[in-house]
Design an enzyme around this catalytic site. Structure first.
Site, PDB file in Angstrom:
ATOM      1  CE  LYS A  78       1.287 -18.223  -0.568  1.00 39.29           C
ATOM      2  NZ  LYS A  78       0.466 -19.432  -0.390  1.00 39.29           N
ATOM      3  CE1 TYR A 127      -3.065  -3.099   0.797  1.00 38.73           C
ATOM      4  CE2 TYR A 127      -4.526  -1.229   1.056  1.00 38.73           C
ATOM      5  CZ  TYR A 127      -4.341  -2.578   0.881  1.00 38.73           C
ATOM      6  OH  TYR A 127      -5.432  -3.395   0.783  1.00 38.73           O
ATOM      7  CG  ASP A 178     -13.706  -6.328   3.910  1.00 39.50           C
ATOM      8  OD1 ASP A 178     -13.255  -5.603   4.812  1.00 39.50           O
ATOM      9  OD2 ASP A 178     -14.213  -5.885   2.865  1.00 39.50           O
ATOM     10  CG  ASP A 205      -2.450 -20.260   1.126  1.00 38.74           C
ATOM     11  OD1 ASP A 205      -1.763 -19.848   2.086  1.00 38.74           O
ATOM     12  OD2 ASP A 205      -2.053 -21.162   0.372  1.00 38.74           O
ATOM     13  CG  ASP A 250      -8.170  -4.080   2.913  1.00 37.03           C
ATOM     14  OD1 ASP A 250      -9.236  -3.898   3.532  1.00 37.03           O
ATOM     15  OD2 ASP A 250      -7.890  -3.483   1.862  1.00 37.03           O
TER      16      ASP A 250
END
Ligand code: ATP
Length: 335
Positions: free
Chosen positions: A171, A123, A232, A204, A228
């Site tokens: 990851k 970001y 959600d 994942d 993020d």
């Protein structure tokens, strides 16, 4: 006590006044200063985040941000004002809790908080194109400094909220120089917190568990992008986006900001759920202004209001109450 209020775009104009009503009921002395930002402001003035807004936010040290609409195609001169504001005000931690709320769409037993690094990762806004626009490249930055302070935030939060486990989500197997660093630093920090269990999941696998059994999670410590997305997903278990609060926290300044966006599909109808922004305001009281009793009062009023069984339309899908009607019920329970 000062609060800089940025309604932003879309339903921000409808849900933010609800939170101000609630805050004024528990904090009658609150000084509110309005400031513009967002896509509508960009179209009006050419700036999505005017310098005067940043100044007002800095001065108040506390911000309530509604929502902003960002186009998914490049627009010259535009960048997301909230992403920029978080960076400029050094609110490096994004806390996104999901707790069971008494609505039919929520899952019993869920009580987790995603602690998301807020200033770097993918970001940082370093994106470029080549091949006449046919190749896009973005820089992902992870630093020891930012990883360490977000890990400290996660473990301190675990202690202060009596939580038992911090799960590091990354990851690192595919990105050892970036996510691998985040993971390593988080484990280093964990050594100072022997009473908190520390484990890890690849992002994942974390997504799989977030769908299969969200009660598995307690504190979820993650770099920016994964936080993020996972928050959600978690919000769905909390009853939906209309109920999901968040707080951006730094050393000096905090920005309360619901997880949801500007919801252009329902904006202007007066039917948005104010709960997410009201609970975000409560997080500001708890974590930034150090007023846990007032935060508890608001949380209890929201629970009581939802327990009455009448909701805005996002919960049951039909014939909901208006934003204002539901805010009335919360305010009534505040006494
Ligand atoms: P943006 O482009 O600003 O991110 P979006 O519509 O893509 O907007 P959200 O605003 O997060 O993303 O909305 C996703 C869905 O959830 C929409 O259907 C929206 O109507 C619904 N929603 C989000 N927040 C609320 C709310 N407070 N009350 C009711 N429905 C909501």
């Amino acid at each position: 006590m000062k609060l800089c209020v940025i309604k932003g775009d879309g339903i921000g104009h409808e849900v933010v006044p609800a939170a101000i009503r609630v805050l004024r009921q528990v904090l009658p002395e609150l000084e509110v200063h309005y400031a513009p930002a967002g896509w509508e402001q960009f179209e009006k003035s050419g700036s999505a985040l005017p310098a005067a807004t940043v100044e007002r936010a800095r001065e108040a040290k506390a911000v309530l941000f509604g929502a902003c609409s960002s186009p998914s195609y490049p627009v010259a001169g535009y960048s997301s004002p909230i992403v920029k504001l978080r960076r400029l005000l050094e609110t490096y931690a994004n806390l996104r809790p999901t707790r069971y709320l008494p609505v039919p769409t929520a899952r019993a037993g869920v009580d987790l908080v995603v602690v998301r690094e807020n200033t770097e990762g993918l970001y940082i806004g370093d994106e470029r194109t080549a091949d006449a626009g046919d190749t896009g490249t973005a820089t992902k930055r992870i630093t020891r400094y930012a990883s360490e302070r977000i890990a400290q935030t996660a473990f301190r939060l675990a202690i202060s909220e009596d939580r038992r486990r911090v799960t590091i989500v990354h990851k690192g197997n595919v990105m050892p120089q970036t996510d691998g660093l985040f993971r390593r630093v988080a484990y280093e920090v964990s050594r100072a917190y022997p009473d908190i269990e520390t484990d890890e999941l690849l992002v994942d696998t974390a997504a799989y568990w977030m769908v299969k059994d969200p009660t598995r999670f307690d504190v979820v410590l993650t770099p920016n992008l994964y936080g993020d997305i996972l928050s959600d997903m978690a919000a769905a278990w909390g009853g939906g986006l209309g109920l999901a609060p968040a707080l951006n926290l730094g050393e000096e300044v905090a920005i309360a900001e619901p997880v949801h966006g500007s919801a252009p599909d329902i904006a202007g109808q007066g039917i948005a759920n104010p709960t997410a922004v009201v609970l975000s305001a409560s997080m500001l009281l708890r974590h930034h202004w150090n007023q846990p009793a007032s935060a508890d009062r608001i949380d209890a009023a929201v629970h009581a209001a939802l327990s009455e069984g009448d909701y805005t339309a996002d919960i049951l899908g039909t014939n909901g109450m208006s934003t204002e009607e539901f805010t009335d019920i919360i305010c009534r329970h505040l006494g």
